[in-house]
Design an enzyme around this catalytic site. Structure first.
Site, PDB file in Angstrom:
ATOM      1  N   ASP A 119      40.531  27.855  61.556  1.00 33.60           N
ATOM      2  CA  ASP A 119      41.140  28.692  62.589  1.00 33.60           C
ATOM      3  C   ASP A 119      42.115  29.661  61.927  1.00 33.60           C
ATOM      4  O   ASP A 119      42.961  29.249  61.127  1.00 33.60           O
ATOM      5  CB  ASP A 119      41.882  27.823  63.605  1.00 33.60           C
ATOM      6  CG  ASP A 119      42.185  28.577  64.893  1.00 33.60           C
ATOM      7  OD1 ASP A 119      41.486  29.563  65.187  1.00 33.60           O
ATOM      8  OD2 ASP A 119      43.121  28.182  65.608  1.00 33.60           O
ATOM      9  N   HIS A 126      50.137  38.799  68.308  1.00 33.44           N
ATOM     10  CA  HIS A 126      50.428  37.382  68.543  1.00 33.44           C
ATOM     11  C   HIS A 126      51.381  36.845  67.481  1.00 33.44           C
ATOM     12  O   HIS A 126      52.384  36.193  67.810  1.00 33.44           O
ATOM     13  CB  HIS A 126      49.131  36.574  68.537  1.00 33.44           C
ATOM     14  CG  HIS A 126      49.352  35.093  68.605  1.00 33.44           C
ATOM     15  ND1 HIS A 126      49.882  34.462  69.707  1.00 33.44           N
ATOM     16  CD2 HIS A 126      49.114  34.103  67.686  1.00 33.44           C
ATOM     17  CE1 HIS A 126      49.966  33.161  69.479  1.00 33.44           C
ATOM     18  NE2 HIS A 126      49.503  32.920  68.263  1.00 33.44           N
ATOM     19  N   GLU A 192      44.827  28.957  73.728  1.00 29.82           N
ATOM     20  CA  GLU A 192      44.747  30.136  72.867  1.00 29.82           C
ATOM     21  C   GLU A 192      43.381  30.766  73.074  1.00 29.82           C
ATOM     22  O   GLU A 192      42.348  30.145  72.771  1.00 29.82           O
ATOM     23  CB  GLU A 192      44.967  29.777  71.389  1.00 29.82           C
ATOM     24  CG  GLU A 192      46.402  29.380  71.097  1.00 29.82           C
ATOM     25  CD  GLU A 192      46.712  29.285  69.615  1.00 29.82           C
ATOM     26  OE1 GLU A 192      47.909  29.234  69.269  1.00 29.82           O
ATOM     27  OE2 GLU A 192      45.769  29.265  68.794  1.00 29.82           O
ATOM     28  N   GLU A 194      40.515  32.847  72.063  1.00 30.45           N
ATOM     29  CA  GLU A 194      40.022  33.272  70.759  1.00 30.45           C
ATOM     30  C   GLU A 194      38.539  33.625  70.832  1.00 30.45           C
ATOM     31  O   GLU A 194      37.861  33.365  71.833  1.00 30.45           O
ATOM     32  CB  GLU A 194      40.216  32.167  69.715  1.00 30.45           C
ATOM     33  CG  GLU A 194      41.648  31.683  69.570  1.00 30.45           C
ATOM     34  CD  GLU A 194      41.822  30.767  68.373  1.00 30.45           C
ATOM     35  OE1 GLU A 194      40.961  30.802  67.450  1.00 30.45           O
ATOM     36  OE2 GLU A 194      42.809  30.007  68.339  1.00 30.45           O
ATOM     37  N   ASP A 226      41.458  27.354  71.808  1.00 27.97           N
ATOM     38  CA  ASP A 226      42.145  26.435  70.903  1.00 27.97           C
ATOM     39  C   ASP A 226      43.328  25.826  71.660  1.00 27.97           C
ATOM     40  O   ASP A 226      44.441  26.323  71.590  1.00 27.97           O
ATOM     41  CB  ASP A 226      42.601  27.191  69.647  1.00 27.97           C
ATOM     42  CG  ASP A 226      43.365  26.303  68.685  1.00 27.97           C
ATOM     43  OD1 ASP A 226      43.119  25.092  68.679  1.00 27.97           O
ATOM     44  OD2 ASP A 226      44.220  26.826  67.944  1.00 27.97           O
ATOM     45  N   ARG A 230      52.350  22.638  72.027  1.00 34.45           N
ATOM     46  CA  ARG A 230      53.379  23.374  71.297  1.00 34.45           C
ATOM     47  C   ARG A 230      54.550  22.504  70.859  1.00 34.45           C
ATOM     48  O   ARG A 230      55.171  22.769  69.811  1.00 34.45           O
ATOM     49  CB  ARG A 230      53.898  24.528  72.166  1.00 34.45           C
ATOM     50  CG  ARG A 230      52.844  25.542  72.562  1.00 34.45           C
ATOM     51  CD  ARG A 230      52.208  26.204  71.365  1.00 34.45           C
ATOM     52  NE  ARG A 230      51.290  27.266  71.773  1.00 34.45           N
ATOM     53  CZ  ARG A 230      50.509  27.932  70.954  1.00 34.45           C
ATOM     54  NH1 ARG A 230      50.507  27.646  69.663  1.00 34.45           N
ATOM     55  NH2 ARG A 230      49.711  28.881  71.402  1.00 34.45           N
ATOM     56  N   GLN A 233      53.349  20.531  67.878  1.00 30.46           N
ATOM     57  CA  GLN A 233      53.168  21.488  66.784  1.00 30.46           C
ATOM     58  C   GLN A 233      54.506  21.896  66.172  1.00 30.46           C
ATOM     59  O   GLN A 233      54.645  21.981  64.942  1.00 30.46           O
ATOM     60  CB  GLN A 233      52.421  22.720  67.297  1.00 30.46           C
ATOM     61  CG  GLN A 233      52.145  23.770  66.244  1.00 30.46           C
ATOM     62  CD  GLN A 233      51.466  25.006  66.829  1.00 30.46           C
ATOM     63  OE1 GLN A 233      51.178  25.066  68.029  1.00 30.46           O
ATOM     64  NE2 GLN A 233      51.215  25.988  65.998  1.00 30.46           N
ATOM     65  N   LYS A 246      47.033  20.528  67.333  1.00 27.86           N
ATOM     66  CA  LYS A 246      45.822  21.326  67.499  1.00 27.86           C
ATOM     67  C   LYS A 246      44.545  20.484  67.537  1.00 27.86           C
ATOM     68  O   LYS A 246      43.549  20.901  68.140  1.00 27.86           O
ATOM     69  CB  LYS A 246      45.696  22.311  66.326  1.00 27.86           C
ATOM     70  CG  LYS A 246      46.812  23.332  66.236  1.00 27.86           C
ATOM     71  CD  LYS A 246      46.583  24.455  67.230  1.00 27.86           C
ATOM     72  CE  LYS A 246      47.486  25.635  66.937  1.00 27.86           C
ATOM     73  NZ  LYS A 246      47.186  26.775  67.818  1.00 27.86           N
ATOM     74  N   THR A 250      39.239  21.469  71.008  1.00 27.89           N
ATOM     75  CA  THR A 250      38.936  22.904  70.970  1.00 27.89           C
ATOM     76  C   THR A 250      37.649  23.096  71.747  1.00 27.89           C
ATOM     77  O   THR A 250      36.675  22.381  71.500  1.00 27.89           O
ATOM     78  CB  THR A 250      38.759  23.406  69.531  1.00 27.89           C
ATOM     79  OG1 THR A 250      39.956  23.155  68.784  1.00 27.89           O
ATOM     80  CG2 THR A 250      38.449  24.899  69.506  1.00 27.89           C
ATOM     81  N   GLU A 352      53.224  32.916  74.914  1.00 26.70           N
ATOM     82  CA  GLU A 352      53.675  34.308  74.940  1.00 26.70           C
ATOM     83  C   GLU A 352      53.909  34.798  76.364  1.00 26.70           C
ATOM     84  O   GLU A 352      54.866  35.536  76.621  1.00 26.70           O
ATOM     85  CB  GLU A 352      52.638  35.203  74.269  1.00 26.70           C
ATOM     86  CG  GLU A 352      52.455  34.935  72.785  1.00 26.70           C
ATOM     87  CD  GLU A 352      51.209  35.624  72.269  1.00 26.70           C
ATOM     88  OE1 GLU A 352      51.317  36.787  71.828  1.00 26.70           O
ATOM     89  OE2 GLU A 352      50.128  35.008  72.324  1.00 26.70           O
TER      90      GLU A 352
END
Length: 404
Positions: A119, A126, A192, A194, A226, A230, A233, A246, A250, A352
């Site tokens: 990844d 971002h 996420e 992607e 993904d 948080r 992480q 993570k 996925t 975000e």
């Protein structure tokens, strides 16, 4: 203009003959096999290839796309031309119609067996947003970011097909005000948005794949979510990067869009001349992709990230993956990293959109930050098609279940 299909409802749709994505399906009591999607129909390639006495028919009576992926560009191209002919020539209807099934009448499976999963972190917008949130007194981008596509190796065993529920992960988390970490369900569960890239032809260990050889090794693309915890992480990622935050899940789309369907979507990259990239990362001509994404939270569109704003291209990601001599194998997958644009409504993660939880956004008539149990997230993708309209890439859906 591309010829239109005789299949009812396909002409002008996001799944006309200028698309033809591949997947693996099954019906009750039957073994899985390879199909393409045309309109709202699934075409069983194993049936029509055998009936039409196509040399490669054995590639389609398989529970995975991997044998077809490994066959390489000549087979990919000839197969696409053959399928296009079947679906645009009225005289082929008697052969093809018995092999068509409504897409909602079959079960779509994981389309290919994934070996390695990498990844990346290829969106400047971002990466800058995350840098501003977590390092407000420093430059948003770390010194290496514009010199190489930053990435990490993920866990292929927890990649799931679209529609699979996602259990809220548990693990260690530590708030800045806490003295010690605690264990429990993630309280800052995120997405996420992607794009994923699928390896077809493998490379040899000790040899690198040049940016110019991207299409010789890459079969196509999938939508990719993904999922990210948080809080887990944030506690674990120093000094070695993402791990449990993570690796729990996925999601990818059930349909794989071949690169040939994206011929009209290639676009120029943002400028990479300050600093200039090293020789092995240079690309000639358009290397970015003009793909639009919609992030849908519980039925409401909350963001529209544009892939065309990505700083690093897929060809550069593959070149960097192999520049040290690492090989890629058929079915390997790499993700682009979160796709985010320059505007607030173009951010591809909830992190975000709510600015780390400090600025809630509205969805469903109420303020939201991170994912709640029962939330459903859908990622939708469209791109310019070679027929002049837009194709609809496979969507990615997932619903959050409570922690076990």
């Amino acid at each position: 203009m591309t010829a239109q299909s005789w299949v009812e409802g396909a002409a002008g749709s996001g799944f006309d003959v200028d698309h033809l994505p591949y997947g693996v399906f099954a019906r009750s009591g039957e073994h899985p096999r390879v199909a393409v999607r045309i309109g709202d129909q699934v075409l069983d390639l194993s049936i029509v290839a055998a009936a039409d006495m196509v040399d490669t028919h054995a590639l389609f009576d398989q529970p995975t796309l991997n044998p077809f992926l490994a066959a390489g560009p000549r087979v990919w191209d000839s197969t696409r031309a053959w399928i296009t002919g079947l679906l645009t020539d009225e005289t082929e209807r008697d052969l093809v119609e018995p092999a068509l099934s409504p897409v909602d009448s079959v079960r779509m499976l994981m389309p290919f067996i994934i070996g390695d999963y990498v990844d990346f972190y290829a969106s400047e917008h971002h990466a800058s947003n995350v840098g501003r949130m977590f390092r407000p007194d420093q430059e948003p981008l770390l010194p290496n970011w514009k010199h190489l596509p930053v990435g990490y190796h993920g866990r292929s065993g927890t990649i799931v097909v679209s529609g699979t529920d996602v259990v809220r992960p548990s693990g260690q988390r530590k708030a800045p005000t806490d003295e010690r970490p605690t264990y429990g369900p993630s309280q800052r569960l995120d997405i996420e948005a992607e794009l994923g890239f699928v390896v077809g032809v493998p490379s040899a260990m000790g040899e690198r794949v040049a940016t110019a050889d991207f299409a010789q090794h890459t079969f196509g693309v999938v939508g990719l979510n993904d999922w990210s915890a948080r809080d887990l992480q944030a506690w674990e990622y120093v000094p070695l990067g993402p791990f449990l935050g993570k690796s729990f899940a996925t999601s990818i789309s059930a349909w794989v869009t071949p690169l040939a369907a994206l011929d009209a979507a290639w676009t120029e990259l943002p400028g990479q001349d300050d600093p200039e990239v090293l020789e092995y990362l240079r690309v000639d001509g358009p290397a970015g992709l003009d793909i639009e994404i919609e992030v849908v939270l519980d039925g409401e569109v909350v963001a529209r990230p544009p892939f065309r704003t990505m700083y690093w291209s897929p060809a550069q990601m593959l070149a960097h993956t192999t520049v040290n001599g690492a090989s890629v194998r058929t079915g390997d997958l790499w993700g682009s990293g979160t796709v985010s644009g320059p505007e607030p409504g173009q951010r591809g993660s909830l992190l975000e959109l709510c600015w780390g939880g400090k600025e809630p956004f509205t969805a469903g008539g109420r303020d939201r930050t991170f994912l709640e149990d029962g939330d459903e997230v859908v990622l939708r993708y469209t791109a310019p098609g070679t027929g002049g309209g837009r194709i609809s890439l496979g969507e990615v859906t997932g619903r959050i279940l409570p922690a076990h």
